[in-house]
Design a protein around this motif. Sequence first.
Motif, short mmCIF file in Angstrom:
data_model
loop_
_atom_site.label_atom_id
_atom_site.label_comp_id
_atom_site.label_asym_id
_atom_site.label_seq_id
_atom_site.Cartn_x
_atom_site.Cartn_y
_atom_site.Cartn_z
N ASP A 63 0.81 -1.22 0.00
CA ASP A 63 0.00 0.00 0.00
C ASP A 63 0.85 1.28 0.00
O ASP A 63 0.33 2.37 0.19
CB ASP A 63 -0.98 0.00 1.17
CG ASP A 63 -0.26 -0.07 2.52
OD1 ASP A 63 0.97 -0.25 2.54
OD2 ASP A 63 -0.96 0.04 3.54
N ALA A 64 2.16 1.15 -0.21
CA ALA A 64 2.99 2.35 -0.35
C ALA A 64 2.59 3.07 -1.65
O ALA A 64 2.11 2.43 -2.59
CB ALA A 64 4.47 1.98 -0.40
N ASP A 65 2.79 4.38 -1.70
CA ASP A 65 2.48 5.10 -2.94
C ASP A 65 3.41 4.67 -4.05
O ASP A 65 3.02 4.59 -5.21
CB ASP A 65 2.59 6.62 -2.70
CG ASP A 65 1.56 7.08 -1.68
OD1 ASP A 65 0.36 6.90 -1.92
OD2 ASP A 65 1.98 7.60 -0.63
N LEU A 66 4.67 4.43 -3.71
CA LEU A 66 5.64 3.86 -4.65
C LEU A 66 6.22 2.62 -3.99
O LEU A 66 7.00 2.73 -3.05
CB LEU A 66 6.74 4.86 -5.01
CG LEU A 66 7.71 4.40 -6.11
CD1 LEU A 66 6.98 4.24 -7.45
CD2 LEU A 66 8.85 5.38 -6.28
N THR A 67 5.77 1.45 -4.46
CA THR A 67 6.22 0.18 -3.89
C THR A 67 7.48 -0.25 -4.62
O THR A 67 7.48 -0.34 -5.85
CB THR A 67 5.13 -0.89 -4.04
OG1 THR A 67 3.95 -0.44 -3.38
CG2 THR A 67 5.58 -2.20 -3.42
N VAL A 68 8.55 -0.46 -3.88
CA VAL A 68 9.81 -0.90 -4.48
C VAL A 68 10.13 -2.31 -4.00
O VAL A 68 9.63 -2.76 -2.98
CB VAL A 68 10.97 0.05 -4.13
CG1 VAL A 68 10.70 1.46 -4.64
CG2 VAL A 68 11.24 0.07 -2.64
N VAL A 69 10.95 -2.99 -4.76
CA VAL A 69 11.40 -4.32 -4.41
C VAL A 69 12.86 -4.20 -4.02
O VAL A 69 13.65 -3.63 -4.77
CB VAL A 69 11.25 -5.28 -5.61
CG1 VAL A 69 11.74 -6.67 -5.25
CG2 VAL A 69 9.81 -5.30 -6.09
N GLY A 70 13.21 -4.69 -2.85
CA GLY A 70 14.61 -4.63 -2.45
C GLY A 70 14.78 -5.25 -1.08
O GLY A 70 13.97 -5.02 -0.19
N SER A 71 15.83 -6.03 -0.93
CA SER A 71 16.03 -6.75 0.33
C SER A 71 16.43 -5.81 1.46
O SER A 71 16.28 -6.14 2.63
CB SER A 71 17.11 -7.82 0.14
OG SER A 71 18.30 -7.22 -0.31
N THR A 72 16.94 -4.63 1.12
CA THR A 72 17.39 -3.71 2.16
C THR A 72 16.35 -2.62 2.47
O THR A 72 16.55 -1.82 3.36
CB THR A 72 18.69 -3.02 1.74
OG1 THR A 72 18.46 -2.37 0.49
CG2 THR A 72 19.81 -4.02 1.59
#
Length: 110
Positions: free
Chosen positions: A34-43
Amino acid sequence: DMDAREASQLVLDWHDRQLTLDGRDRVALGTADDADLTVVGSTASRSHAHIERRKQYFVLVDHSTNGTFVQTEDEQVTFLRRGELRLWGNGWITLGEPLSTETAIRFRHT
């Protein structure tokens, strides 16, 4: 004078996604759906950071465990952890890891 050319919009690009802040006061960045900009990242954290408008400026506020790297137009890189930074010009943001083309969110004032 830098302030004279502060813009009315901030555009964020991450891979094929684009988000524009104009009348919106605040956008959330992170791995949460539900973030406005959803990112993929392990950190990156679920609720990693947000960008808010303050008068004519846009300010990035970090509230993560791993911090945020921001590169501004002068190529200076700032590391934030639970701090904030005014964004200006064009640059890059990465959540929780050093800047790379794979992970960076591009920002630009229009």
